[in-house]
Design a protein around this motif. Structure first.
Motif, PDB file in Angstrom:
ATOM      1  N   UNK A   9      99.473  23.097  33.624  1.00  0.00           N
ATOM      2  CA  UNK A   9      99.893  24.013  34.514  1.00  0.00           C
ATOM      3  C   UNK A   9     101.263  24.071  34.800  1.00  0.00           C
ATOM      4  N   UNK A  10     101.734  25.327  35.156  1.00  0.00           N
ATOM      5  CA  UNK A  10     103.105  25.182  35.942  1.00  0.00           C
ATOM      6  C   UNK A  10     102.893  24.997  37.250  1.00  0.00           C
ATOM      7  N   UNK A  11     103.842  24.526  38.030  1.00  0.00           N
ATOM      8  CA  UNK A  11     103.483  23.969  39.520  1.00  0.00           C
ATOM      9  C   UNK A  11     104.310  24.732  40.319  1.00  0.00           C
ATOM     10  N   UNK A  16     106.395  33.313  38.701  1.00  0.00           N
ATOM     11  CA  UNK A  16     105.810  33.532  37.226  1.00  0.00           C
ATOM     12  C   UNK A  16     106.816  33.680  36.547  1.00  0.00           C
ATOM     13  N   UNK A  17     107.727  34.623  36.831  1.00  0.00           N
ATOM     14  CA  UNK A  17     108.701  34.924  35.941  1.00  0.00           C
ATOM     15  C   UNK A  17     109.575  33.609  35.464  1.00  0.00           C
ATOM     16  N   UNK A  18     109.848  32.857  36.275  1.00  0.00           N
ATOM     17  CA  UNK A  18     110.688  31.781  36.061  1.00  0.00           C
ATOM     18  C   UNK A  18     110.101  30.503  35.341  1.00  0.00           C
ATOM     19  N   UNK A  19     108.590  30.347  35.632  1.00  0.00           N
ATOM     20  CA  UNK A  19     107.930  29.239  35.058  1.00  0.00           C
ATOM     21  C   UNK A  19     107.287  29.427  33.864  1.00  0.00           C
ATOM     22  N   UNK A  26     112.447  24.880  37.738  1.00  0.00           N
ATOM     23  CA  UNK A  26     112.313  26.113  37.159  1.00  0.00           C
ATOM     24  C   UNK A  26     112.799  27.371  38.050  1.00  0.00           C
ATOM     25  N   UNK A  27     112.673  27.072  39.515  1.00  0.00           N
ATOM     26  CA  UNK A  27     113.385  28.023  40.292  1.00  0.00           C
ATOM     27  C   UNK A  27     113.225  27.588  41.736  1.00  0.00           C
ATOM     28  N   UNK A  28     113.852  28.218  42.758  1.00  0.00           N
ATOM     29  CA  UNK A  28     113.676  27.797  44.128  1.00  0.00           C
ATOM     30  C   UNK A  28     113.534  29.119  44.964  1.00  0.00           C
ATOM     31  N   UNK A  29     112.893  28.882  46.080  1.00  0.00           N
ATOM     32  CA  UNK A  29     112.964  29.994  47.102  1.00  0.00           C
ATOM     33  C   UNK A  29     113.257  29.495  48.434  1.00  0.00           C
ATOM     34  N   UNK A  88     108.327  25.091  40.311  1.00  0.00           N
ATOM     35  CA  UNK A  88     109.206  25.740  41.254  1.00  0.00           C
ATOM     36  C   UNK A  88     109.186  25.265  42.602  1.00  0.00           C
ATOM     37  N   UNK A  89     110.038  25.292  43.543  1.00  0.00           N
ATOM     38  CA  UNK A  89     110.149  24.640  44.848  1.00  0.00           C
ATOM     39  C   UNK A  89     110.324  25.900  45.818  1.00  0.00           C
TER      40      UNK A  89
END
Length: 269
Positions: A84-86, A254-257, A174-177, A152-153
């Motif tokens: 799974x993506x995380x 979702x877009x980045x993972x 993958x990405x950050x927020x 992602x984080x």
């Protein structure tokens, strides 16, 4: 969703670190990582109650700063048949009881929610919180059910700054927020992390947001400019004002993972 097959590229910095950064910044964090290399993150999972039958909830404990235990919860789809993506969601200690813990797992993600202590405003490196954030990512990546290349984080409120540190120390997120203010006491360190980041970032308005927007990925841009002669932002950075938090988060993550083998400029110091 398109897939990309571009290589990781190692590039040297176009210039030495800026003089407004903490002294020996890179040496400090290199030594900090080296000191923790022999401390296995070793996440321990135990069953916890879930409200939805299609989700599995587990209590998680892993070794954080200097091996001290860090607690969290892992929510995954029940019976998922593939990796799974995380998402590692960083929250202030004591706030994991909210009823929104399952907002992403139902979409097919491994969602690790981690409690972090308050920022240490007397420590310019904020070493405990920032190290724990990195170790949380490492803990999720050790799990066989998680694809370590698609993690992602997210950080909100008082621990949002820890996401900046994680992105500066881990170039392959993958990405950050970032959804919170940037403490003035850690501004210099966080600017240094932002310059080194090569992770797509979405941030919301708050203290320090404009500084991050301007500095994010600047070393990657300078390094690639030295190779190509073209100066442009190469690391995606978005300042959002969208009010629908759940939809915004889900769409960005979702877009980045979903991407694999994405080109990431690796900045070498």
């Amino acid at each position: 969703m398109p897939q990309y097959d571009l290589p990781l590229v190692a590039v040297a910095p176009a210039a030495p670190p800026a003089t407004d950064e903490p002294a020996n910044f890179d040496a400090f964090w290199s030594q900090a990582f080296a000191a923790h290399r022999d401390i296995e993150v070793a996440p321990v999972l135990s069953a916890a109650s879930a409200r939805a039958r299609d989700l599995t909830v587990e209590a998680v404990t892993f070794a954080g700063f200097e091996g001290y235990p860090v607690a969290g919860r892992l929510i995954t789809p029940t019976g998922a048949g593939s990796t799974l993506p995380g998402l590692v969601e960083l929250r202030p200690a004591g706030r994991t009881a909210d009823r929104d813990l399952e907002w992403l797992a139902s979409g097919g993600f491994a969602h690790l929610v981690v409690e972090l202590p308050p920022d240490d405003l007397d420590d310019p490196y904020n070493r405990v919180v920032f190290t724990d954030a990195v170790r949380a990512v490492q803990a999720l990546r050790t799990l066989a059910r998680v694809d370590p290349s698609r993690v992602a984080v997210l950080g909100s409120g008082p621990v949002a700054a820890a996401v900046v540190a994680a992105a500066g120390l881990l170039p392959d997120l993958a990405c950050a927020m970032v959804e919170g203010d940037i403490p003035a006491a850690h501004k210099d360190s966080l600017v240094a992390f932002a310059r080194r980041a090569s992770t797509p970032l979405q941030l919301t308005n708050g203290a320090g947001a404009q500084v991050l927007l301007e500095e994010w990925g600047i070393n990657a841009a300078q390094a690639l400019a030295a190779m190509t002669g073209s100066v442009e932002r190469v690391v995606e950075c978005v300042l959002t004002t969208e009010s629908n938090t759940a939809a915004r988060r889900t769409r960005w993550i979702a877009a980045h993972t979903q991407l694999t083998n994405v080109f990431v400029p690796q900045i070498a110091y």
